[in-house]
Design a protein around this motif. Sequence first.
Motif, PDB file in Angstrom:
ATOM      1  N   ASN A  28      76.000 -20.828  64.879  1.00 20.63           N
ATOM      2  CA  ASN A  28      75.634 -19.426  65.092  1.00 20.63           C
ATOM      3  C   ASN A  28      74.349 -19.143  64.353  1.00 20.63           C
ATOM      4  O   ASN A  28      74.063 -19.807  63.369  1.00 20.63           O
ATOM      5  CB  ASN A  28      76.754 -18.493  64.588  1.00 20.63           C
ATOM      6  N   PRO A  29      73.548 -18.201  64.752  1.00 18.27           N
ATOM      7  CA  PRO A  29      73.712 -17.390  65.948  1.00 18.27           C
ATOM      8  C   PRO A  29      73.344 -18.183  67.207  1.00 18.27           C
ATOM      9  O   PRO A  29      72.727 -19.238  67.128  1.00 18.27           O
ATOM     10  CB  PRO A  29      72.727 -16.244  65.732  1.00 18.27           C
ATOM     11  N   ASN A  30      73.735 -17.668  68.327  1.00 18.54           N
ATOM     12  CA  ASN A  30      73.438 -18.252  69.649  1.00 18.54           C
ATOM     13  C   ASN A  30      74.067 -19.621  69.852  1.00 18.54           C
ATOM     14  O   ASN A  30      73.502 -20.483  70.520  1.00 18.54           O
ATOM     15  CB  ASN A  30      71.923 -18.301  69.896  1.00 18.54           C
ATOM     16  N   ARG A  31      75.246 -19.814  69.286  1.00 17.36           N
ATOM     17  CA  ARG A  31      75.974 -21.070  69.468  1.00 17.36           C
ATOM     18  C   ARG A  31      76.251 -21.296  70.948  1.00 17.36           C
ATOM     19  O   ARG A  31      76.597 -20.370  71.673  1.00 17.36           O
ATOM     20  CB  ARG A  31      77.286 -21.005  68.687  1.00 17.36           C
ATOM     21  N   HIS A  32      76.067 -22.543  71.388  1.00 20.62           N
ATOM     22  CA  HIS A  32      76.271 -22.969  72.777  1.00 20.62           C
ATOM     23  C   HIS A  32      75.313 -22.301  73.750  1.00 20.62           C
ATOM     24  O   HIS A  32      75.638 -22.072  74.916  1.00 20.62           O
ATOM     25  CB  HIS A  32      77.734 -22.792  73.214  1.00 20.62           C
ATOM     26  N   LYS A  33      74.108 -21.987  73.258  1.00 20.88           N
ATOM     27  CA  LYS A  33      73.024 -21.470  74.102  1.00 20.88           C
ATOM     28  C   LYS A  33      71.777 -22.301  73.830  1.00 20.88           C
ATOM     29  O   LYS A  33      71.589 -22.834  72.740  1.00 20.88           O
ATOM     30  CB  LYS A  33      72.701 -20.001  73.764  1.00 20.88           C
ATOM     31  N   TRP A  34      70.904 -22.397  74.831  1.00 19.06           N
ATOM     32  CA  TRP A  34      69.616 -23.071  74.672  1.00 19.06           C
ATOM     33  C   TRP A  34      68.634 -22.102  74.051  1.00 19.06           C
ATOM     34  O   TRP A  34      68.571 -20.935  74.451  1.00 19.06           O
ATOM     35  CB  TRP A  34      69.102 -23.559  76.025  1.00 19.06           C
ATOM     36  N   ASN A  35      67.876 -22.568  73.073  1.00 16.73           N
ATOM     37  CA  ASN A  35      66.949 -21.720  72.331  1.00 16.73           C
ATOM     38  C   ASN A  35      65.696 -22.539  71.996  1.00 16.73           C
ATOM     39  O   ASN A  35      65.673 -23.753  72.164  1.00 16.73           O
ATOM     40  CB  ASN A  35      67.630 -21.220  71.052  1.00 16.73           C
ATOM     41  N   GLY A  36      64.691 -21.864  71.479  1.00 17.15           N
ATOM     42  CA  GLY A  36      63.500 -22.553  70.993  1.00 17.15           C
ATOM     43  C   GLY A  36      63.791 -23.214  69.661  1.00 17.15           C
ATOM     44  O   GLY A  36      64.915 -23.199  69.149  1.00 17.15           O
ATOM     45  N   ILE A  37      62.758 -23.785  69.072  1.00 16.79           N
ATOM     46  CA  ILE A  37      62.862 -24.491  67.799  1.00 16.79           C
ATOM     47  C   ILE A  37      62.506 -23.507  66.685  1.00 16.79           C
ATOM     48  O   ILE A  37      61.500 -22.812  66.774  1.00 16.79           O
ATOM     49  CB  ILE A  37      61.857 -25.669  67.762  1.00 16.79           C
ATOM     50  N   GLY A  38      63.301 -23.455  65.630  1.00 19.85           N
ATOM     51  CA  GLY A  38      62.954 -22.541  64.541  1.00 19.85           C
ATOM     52  C   GLY A  38      64.055 -22.399  63.530  1.00 19.85           C
ATOM     53  O   GLY A  38      65.023 -23.145  63.523  1.00 19.85           O
ATOM     54  N   GLY A  39      63.894 -21.394  62.686  1.00 13.65           N
ATOM     55  CA  GLY A  39      64.889 -21.171  61.647  1.00 13.65           C
ATOM     56  C   GLY A  39      64.435 -20.126  60.659  1.00 13.65           C
ATOM     57  O   GLY A  39      63.623 -19.260  60.967  1.00 13.65           O
ATOM     58  N   LYS A  40      64.959 -20.260  59.460  1.00 13.88           N
ATOM     59  CA  LYS A  40      64.720 -19.280  58.404  1.00 13.88           C
ATOM     60  C   LYS A  40      63.496 -19.674  57.576  1.00 13.88           C
ATOM     61  O   LYS A  40      63.298 -20.844  57.262  1.00 13.88           O
ATOM     62  CB  LYS A  40      65.950 -19.222  57.497  1.00 13.88           C
ATOM     63  N   ILE A  41      62.700 -18.678  57.231  1.00 12.02           N
ATOM     64  CA  ILE A  41      61.533 -18.895  56.377  1.00 12.02           C
ATOM     65  C   ILE A  41      62.032 -19.010  54.938  1.00 12.02           C
ATOM     66  O   ILE A  41      62.778 -18.156  54.464  1.00 12.02           O
ATOM     67  CB  ILE A  41      60.533 -17.727  56.526  1.00 12.02           C
ATOM     68  N   GLU A  42      61.641 -20.093  54.265  1.00 10.32           N
ATOM     69  CA  GLU A  42      62.097 -20.318  52.897  1.00 10.32           C
ATOM     70  C   GLU A  42      61.152 -19.657  51.900  1.00 10.32           C
ATOM     71  O   GLU A  42      59.958 -19.478  52.166  1.00 10.32           O
ATOM     72  CB  GLU A  42      62.216 -21.815  52.627  1.00 10.32           C
ATOM     73  N   GLN A  43      61.705 -19.305  50.748  1.00 13.35           N
ATOM     74  CA  GLN A  43      60.927 -18.655  49.709  1.00 13.35           C
ATOM     75  C   GLN A  43      59.739 -19.531  49.324  1.00 13.35           C
ATOM     76  O   GLN A  43      59.859 -20.741  49.164  1.00 13.35           O
ATOM     77  CB  GLN A  43      61.811 -18.393  48.485  1.00 13.35           C
ATOM     78  N   GLY A  44      58.572 -18.900  49.200  1.00 14.13           N
ATOM     79  CA  GLY A  44      57.363 -19.596  48.809  1.00 14.13           C
ATOM     80  C   GLY A  44      56.567 -20.178  49.966  1.00 14.13           C
ATOM     81  O   GLY A  44      55.470 -20.688  49.761  1.00 14.13           O
ATOM     82  N   GLU A  45      57.108 -20.130  51.183  1.00 14.38           N
ATOM     83  CA  GLU A  45      56.396 -20.647  52.344  1.00 14.38           C
ATOM     84  C   GLU A  45      55.605 -19.541  53.033  1.00 14.38           C
ATOM     85  O   GLU A  45      56.058 -18.396  53.086  1.00 14.38           O
ATOM     86  CB  GLU A  45      57.379 -21.167  53.411  1.00 14.38           C
ATOM     87  N   THR A  46      54.466 -19.911  53.596  1.00  8.33           N
ATOM     88  CA  THR A  46      53.808 -18.984  54.516  1.00  8.33           C
ATOM     89  C   THR A  46      54.557 -19.094  55.840  1.00  8.33           C
ATOM     90  O   THR A  46      55.339 -20.038  56.059  1.00  8.33           O
ATOM     91  CB  THR A  46      52.322 -19.338  54.740  1.00  8.33           C
ATOM     92  N   ILE A  47      54.298 -18.158  56.727  1.00  9.08           N
ATOM     93  CA  ILE A  47      54.962 -18.184  58.032  1.00  9.08           C
ATOM     94  C   ILE A  47      54.576 -19.462  58.778  1.00  9.08           C
ATOM     95  O   ILE A  47      55.429 -20.127  59.363  1.00  9.08           O
ATOM     96  CB  ILE A  47      54.605 -16.924  58.840  1.00  9.08           C
TER      97      ILE A  47
END
Length: 161
Positions: A28-47
């Motif tokens: 989750n979220p969007n389990r069993h659905k097709w999605n793009g590549i991505g995730g959560k931005i970690e502390q200290g990273e730029t976008i």
Amino acid sequence: MDIIYNICFITRKRFNEVEVLMLFRQKNPNRHKWNGIGGKIEQGETIDESMEREILEETGLKVKGLAFRGIVTWNQTGGMYVYRAEDAGGGLTACNEGELAWKPFKWVMEANEVVSNIKYYLKDILLDEPPMEFSCIYENEQLISVKKKPMPDLAKELTFN
């Protein structure tokens, strides 16, 4: 509103057809659905750094032309930065988030197995237009509307008189 996620749609041309790298999510979220590549931005990273890390972690691919294309928000409570990139070649690695597969653009735009809001913004983010905001409204986990609007010109907002 906190925007703490990112997503990238990686494309390639195959036999004169555009294909999009999609992830069949096992979480989750969007389990069993097709999605793009991505995730959560970690502390200290730029976008941008976060997006590059997510692409490498989830696909093993090197990409070219990574470009910020806008934001997608949901119910004015959260959102994600949206990117596009092109495949620079190389093989896909196994992904612990789910199955990776190249899917025809037309299939991505029509399939019910794809996250519901993608068909409302994917075409726009693949064009060379200014970044846009796509504001999604959900009720009871069902998408009921998507409004598209230009992103504010941050350079103008940061100008002092």
